[in-house]
Design an enzyme around this catalytic site. Structure first.
Site, PDB file in Angstrom:
ATOM      1  N   GLU A 307       0.992  -1.095   0.082  1.00  0.00           N
ATOM      2  CA  GLU A 307      -0.148   0.025  -0.029  1.00  0.00           C
ATOM      3  C   GLU A 307       0.818   1.166  -0.053  1.00  0.00           C
ATOM      4  O   GLU A 307       0.727   2.183   0.859  1.00  0.00           O
ATOM      5  CB  GLU A 307      -0.827   0.129   1.275  1.00  0.00           C
ATOM      6  N   ASP A 381      -8.440  -8.999   3.816  1.00  0.00           N
ATOM      7  CA  ASP A 381      -7.968  -7.949   4.782  1.00  0.00           C
ATOM      8  C   ASP A 381      -8.942  -7.939   6.014  1.00  0.00           C
ATOM      9  O   ASP A 381     -10.006  -7.174   5.913  1.00  0.00           O
ATOM     10  CB  ASP A 381      -8.079  -6.652   3.994  1.00  0.00           C
ATOM     11  N   GLU A 409     -12.268  -2.450  12.153  1.00  0.00           N
ATOM     12  CA  GLU A 409     -12.369  -1.713  11.025  1.00  0.00           C
ATOM     13  C   GLU A 409     -13.560  -2.169  10.181  1.00  0.00           C
ATOM     14  O   GLU A 409     -14.149  -1.350   9.255  1.00  0.00           O
ATOM     15  CB  GLU A 409     -10.953  -1.805  10.205  1.00  0.00           C
TER      16      GLU A 409
HETATM   17  C1  GCV Z   1      -2.139   0.190   8.595  1.00  0.00           C
HETATM   18  C2  GCV Z   1      -5.764  -2.108   5.606  1.00  0.00           C
HETATM   19  C3  GCV Z   1      -6.440  -0.748   6.257  1.00  0.00           C
HETATM   20  C4  GCV Z   1      -5.080  -0.047   6.517  1.00  0.00           C
HETATM   21  C5  GCV Z   1      -4.075  -0.682   7.112  1.00  0.00           C
HETATM   22  C6  GCV Z   1      -3.650  -1.917   6.191  1.00  0.00           C
HETATM   23  C7  GCV Z   1      -2.353  -2.719   6.855  1.00  0.00           C
HETATM   24  O1  GCV Z   1      -5.711  -2.004   4.136  1.00  0.00           O
HETATM   25  O2  GCV Z   1      -7.321  -0.362   5.777  1.00  0.00           O
HETATM   26  O3  GCV Z   1      -5.461   1.113   7.046  1.00  0.00           O
HETATM   27  O4  GCV Z   1      -2.937   0.264   7.177  1.00  0.00           O
HETATM   28  O5  GCV Z   1      -4.817  -2.666   6.240  1.00  0.00           O
HETATM   29  O6  GCV Z   1      -2.965  -3.686   7.478  1.00  0.00           O
HETATM   30  O7  GCV Z   1      -1.237  -2.529   6.681  1.00  0.00           O
END
Ligand code: GCV
Length: 718
Positions: A307, A381, A409
């Site tokens: 990411e 995720d 989340e």
């Molecule tokens: C910390 C998901 C979440 C992100 C998080 C990522 C990860 O994509 O939405 O906020 O980033 O996981 O686990 O690195």
């Protein structure tokens, strides 16, 4: 009038005011005290009257403080701490035990370094309780275990317990940013006050450490995996060292997230290439510097090439090159690297669910001994339900640790009551078949005795008075810790013991409320992502449904990529006719999920694309079943509300009302999910809603128009 005012009204007013603030502060204490309530007992127990404990060591001092608090609150007396012969409770390392206590020594000797034994013994003709362990940390864990037993049964006098953690690293990952915000945090802001550190040690840090130690959590990564290199500068290391000092008596080590590009950002180098000698030297020096500040520093947690985070691939290198460079720098100090496997790439057009496996499995056996590859429970995720990650069991020559999300989340933030140990348990119990039948995920992560192993949970903790936003979200922190200690524990046991310690020991209450806790995870799956649907939430903040989203820059960010609804049907074909992600599992699993006759309904649309009129086991078509499941989820929340009402007589009014209000939000949002998703999917199925389903209140345009620019958990758009 004046007399009347002074003599009557003023005192009455003061009393009322005091009562009011007493109730408010009593409430704060209850919420704040988590599962360490130590409620006043109706039965007497002398166990803490005279405690033999050497209080010189700082961990033993923590034991002393805890026992004093517990005894005063539960049994209304202060213990005496001495080494006299009349002890009612002896807390001693087994190297200090008398040879006559050989039996216990033998029992305790078989335990690992953090294990403990609790036994009721005969001491100078009297029954005495003994807690023993190899070291002080074991004694602390033994003390918390004794306190748990007594919170559940305050009259208990006879003990014969031996216990030890099955995993070595049991840690919380905070996704806290240095500016005080928390990525995916729903319980206020970060609890770390970087501005006031290192000089101000908030009492909260100690209570946080107590809570963690009470369930055996022994590591904390303080800041976000989307890291900031500043944390590695002396200015911040001094602050980190103050936190490490506060946590040390409780056996909690501090870990830091290491931004891969730190050598450039704070080191002034031109590259962060892991094979460049200057870069390697920079990390060696940095690690040496960190250990000067924090002699027992745990190590680095790294999110690399994921990411948008920098990583070794930016220099044409791979995960092994990156992880091993840091691992070598940490080896002289016995530090470890937790290298995350949460990777997926915008240039890889294959199924996102396959990418981490493809990137990591070829490197099996290549990681240094002090590297743990940290793998999320599922391949996408932290969805409400995912099949276990195919990497578990696929890298037998490497050490894999589990990463769960405790913060909700994708599970209704901190407004929804969802008991996550049920989800954790489902994953841990899954059989990978990688080393034959019975090679469950739990067994895989437990690894070989004495080898590095671990479990991490993304923390749900923030500055809210009750720590976690929802009183029941405390159970997820608790349950995570309990499963990190023993991945084979049952979620049912965890729910019961948490309720007994946090709310009430009344068996009616525990039976009824544990039932809704245990069912709550299935309910959220039903009203958000039933039948194997996944990743259909709104963009960015992930609050609420957004199955229609199809315009994001990367294909795999869009919900439409995952549900693939069209006029022919719905679901992601991951069988051999589709992405063949199933091939990453063992043949037994591939066969089981791949065959429609055996694939459980829970995973149907995760692995198969099926026509809307596909006949399911109950004789109804897929479309109708989808609506029925959504409705079931909603109905189950309604049922939770009624059940919670019935719990009123058993607990304090304040916490009861708090939960009741949150359940109302949960119901509204469950209906919203059902209505928004079903209205959207209907544009493809072109079928009427099943009769079992309540008709949506609005049309699709309404649900699509909802905007939440200030939803928590992301950087606000000022
Ligand atoms: C910390 C998901 C979440 C992100 C998080 C990522 C990860 O994509 O939405 O906020 O980033 O996981 O686990 O690195």
């Amino acid at each position: 009038m004046n007399y009347f005012y002074k003599k009557l009204i003023l005192p009455l007013f003061t009393v009322l005011l005091l009562c009011n603030s007493f109730t408010a502060s009593a409430q704060i204490t209850k919420d704040y005290d988590l599962w360490l309530q130590y409620q006043k007992s109706s039965v007497a127990n002398d166990i803490f009257k005279n405690i033999a404990l050497n209080t010189k060591d700082e961990t033993n001092k923590a034991i002393q403080d805890e026992l004093k608090t517990a005894s005063e609150r539960m049994f209304q007396y202060s213990p005496t701490f001495s080494n006299s012969g009349n002890a009612t409770l002896i807390i001693k390392k087994f190297s200090e035990l008398e040879p006559t206590q050989k039996n216990i020594i033998n029992k305790a000797n078989a335990l690992n370094d953090e294990g403990f034994a609790i036994e009721t013994i005969q001491n100078k003709g009297k029954k005495t309780v003994l807690i023993t362990a190899k070291n002080s940390l074991g004694l602390l864990y033994g003390t918390f275990r004794l306190l748990r037993e007594l919170q559940i049964d305050p009259s208990k006098k006879h003990f014969s317990i031996a216990d030890e953690p099955k995993l070595k690293v049991r840690m919380l990952n905070h996704w806290d940013n240095l500016d005080g915000t928390v990525e995916r945090g729903y319980a206020g802001s970060s609890i770390w006050n970087w501005q006031k550190l290192p000089d101000f040690i908030d009492k909260k840090y100690i209570d946080y450490a107590r809570a963690n130690a009470s369930v055996g959590i022994n590591g904390v990564a303080l800041i976000n995996v989307n890291s900031n290199a500043l944390i590695l500068t002396p200015q911040y290391l001094e602050k980190v060292s103050a936190l490490a000092k506060a946590f040390r008596p409780y056996g909690i080590k501090v870990y830091l997230t290491a931004r891969f590009s730190a050598p450039i950002e704070i080191g002034g180098l031109k590259t962060a290439d892991p094979l460049n000698q200057e870069v390697q030297q920079w990390w060696n020096n940095k690690v040496n510097e960190i250990y000067k500040f924090i002699p027992d520093f745990g190590g680095f947690l790294v999110k690399a090439n994921s990411e948008g985070q920098p990583g070794p691939q930016n220099y044409g290198r791979n995960h092994v090159d990156g992880a091993n460079m840091m691992a070598k720098a940490l080896q002289p100090h016995h530090g470890i690297v937790l290298w995350r496997a949460f990777v997926y790439s915008e240039t890889d057009s294959s199924d996102r669910a396959k990418q981490a496996y493809s990137e990591f499995v070829p490197y099996d056996g290549k990681f240094e001994d002090n590297v743990l590859v940290q793998v999320k429970n599922g391949a996408i995720d932290f969805q409400p339900r995912e099949p276990f990650h195919p990497m578990f069991g696929a890298m037998p020559k490497s050490k894999l640790m589990m990463e769960y999300q405790i913060t909700q989340e994708y599970l209704g933030f901190s407004s929804h009551l969802v008991f996550l140990p049920k989800l954790y348990e489902e994953v841990l119990e899954s059989d990978t078949y990688k080393q034959g039948k019975g090679s469950t995920v739990a067994k895989i992560i437990e690894g070989k005795p004495n080898e590095l192993s671990g479990m991490a949970g993304v923390a749900n903790i923030g500055s809210d008075l009750n720590w976690t936003g929802h009183p029941f979200a405390q159970a997820n922190w608790y349950g995570f810790g309990r499963l990190a200690w023993n991945p084979e524990l049952s979620s049912e046991k965890i729910a019961e013991e948490w309720l007994q310690q946090t709310f009430s020991k009344d068996s009616n209450f525990v039976k009824t409320i544990s039932k809704i806790m245990l069912q709550s995870r299935e309910s959220v799956v039903k009203y958000m992502t039933p039948l194997g649907l996944h990743h259909i939430m709104a963009t960015n903040h992930h609050y609420g449904p957004g199955p229609w989203v199809n315009d994001l820059a990367r294909p795999e960010w869009n919900p439409v990529y995952y549900h693939k609804a069209d006029k022919n049907g719905i679901g992601f074909d991951r069988t051999a006719t589709g992405s063949n992600a199933l091939a990453q599992y063992s043949p037994e699993i591939a066969q089981y999920y791949g065959d429609l006759k055996t694939c459980p309904e829970e995973y149907l649309l995760w692995f198969h694309h099926l026509p809307w009129d596909y006949k399911m086991k109950n004789g109804k078509i897929l479309w109708d079943n989808l609506g029925i499941k959504y409705q079931e989820g909603v109905n189950e929340v309604k049922n939770m509300i009624t059940t919670w009402e019935s719990a009123k007589p058993y607990i304090d009014a304040e916490r009861h009302q708090e939960v009741a209000q949150l359940l109302t939000i949960q119901l509204k949002e469950a209906i919203w999910w059902k209505d928004a998703c079903m209205t959207y999917f209907q544009t493809f199925s072109n079928l009427p809603f099943p009769k079992e389903m309540e008709t949506p209140k609005h049309d699709l345009e309404y649900y699509k128009s909802l905007q939440f620019p200030f939803a928590p958990g992301i950087k606000p758009h000022w």
